[in-house]
Design a protein around this motif. Structure first.
Motif, PDB file in Angstrom:
ATOM      1  N   UNK A 282       0.824  -1.210   0.000  1.00  8.43           N
ATOM      2  CA  UNK A 282       0.000   0.000   0.000  1.00  8.43           C
ATOM      3  C   UNK A 282       0.858   1.259   0.000  1.00  8.43           C
ATOM      4  N   UNK A 283       1.979   1.210   0.699  1.00 10.43           N
ATOM      5  CA  UNK A 283       2.886   2.362   0.710  1.00 10.43           C
ATOM      6  C   UNK A 283       3.446   2.625  -0.685  1.00 10.43           C
ATOM      7  N   UNK A 284       3.827   1.556  -1.388  1.00 15.92           N
ATOM      8  CA  UNK A 284       4.333   1.708  -2.752  1.00 15.92           C
ATOM      9  C   UNK A 284       3.244   2.245  -3.673  1.00 15.92           C
ATOM     10  N   UNK A 285       2.021   1.744  -3.518  1.00 18.28           N
ATOM     11  CA  UNK A 285       0.910   2.216  -4.357  1.00 18.28           C
ATOM     12  C   UNK A 285       0.644   3.694  -4.102  1.00 18.28           C
ATOM     13  N   UNK A 286       0.645   4.102  -2.833  1.00 20.09           N
ATOM     14  CA  UNK A 286       0.381   5.498  -2.488  1.00 20.09           C
ATOM     15  C   UNK A 286       1.449   6.415  -3.067  1.00 20.09           C
TER      16      UNK A 286
END
Length: 204
Positions: free
Chosen positions: A103-107
């Motif tokens: 999720x951090x990479x997607x954000x």
């Protein structure tokens, strides 16, 4: 294995027919095989999820991840979509730390590249129900395109908020794949790619 080598075995290994009528229409419109394959895998993964088959969904998402990794530009928003889906799957299987990583990479990808993807969209003419509407679009194409980009931008903002909610382990607050089924463009242009990046996401 290179993307070209992977493509040779698509029907046998991945069960996806790049010779279908739909795929041929997309190719004629300028889509690459990778564009077609990525969308097909993402739809197949979401369908498997809706049927309760998390294992099949995860397998399709991993395949879509490699298509994006090997064939798309690093700033392509579809790179973030796969990370987002893998994050949702990881959260559902109790892998909280792994989910937060995805999720951090997607954000980060969304914050860095979403605006540029939307601004660069090439928008193909739409089929119109009347000659009047066709002429109006031709006369006011720039305004029409600006309005369309603004609408897609609002959807992208909603998905970015959904990522924040997922990171806090809260409800996403908007429709995702269900909205794609209702709003999927009937033309194969950049708007379909960007909307796919926004909406080909599991409805957790």
């Amino acid at each position: 294995m290179s993307y070209t080598e992977m493509n040779m075995f698509v029907p046998r290994i991945w069960g996806f027919d790049l010779g279908s009528t739909q795929a041929k229409v997309a190719r004629q419109a300028g889509w690459t095989r990778a564009d077609i394959l990525w969308e097909g895998l993402m739809e197949a993964a979401n369908t498997a999820w809706l049927k309760g088959d998390q294992k099949a969904a995860a397998k399709m998402f991993r395949r879509a991840f490699w298509v994006a990794r090997l064939a798309f530009a690093r700033n392509d928003l579809r790179q973030a979509t796969v990370q987002l889906n893998l994050g949702i799957l990881a959260r559902k299987t109790g892998q909280s730390e792994k989910a937060q990583g995805y999720l951090k990479k997607a954000a980060h990808h969304w914050d860095t590249h979403a605006g540029a993807n939307i601004a660069a969209m090439q928008i193909a003419p739409r089929a119109r129900s009347s000659l009047f509407h066709l002429r109006m679009e031709a006369l006011h194409r720039d305004t029409y395109h600006d309005n369309f980009r603004a609408r897609v931008g609002k959807i992208a903002d909603e998905i970015r908020s959904a990522i924040d909610n997922l990171q806090r382990d809260q409800a996403v607050g908007c429709r995702l794949y269900a909205r794609w089924l209702g709003e999927r463009p009937n033309v194969y242009d950049d708007t379909r790619k960007v909307l796919g990046a926004c909406l080909l996401v599991l409805d957790p």
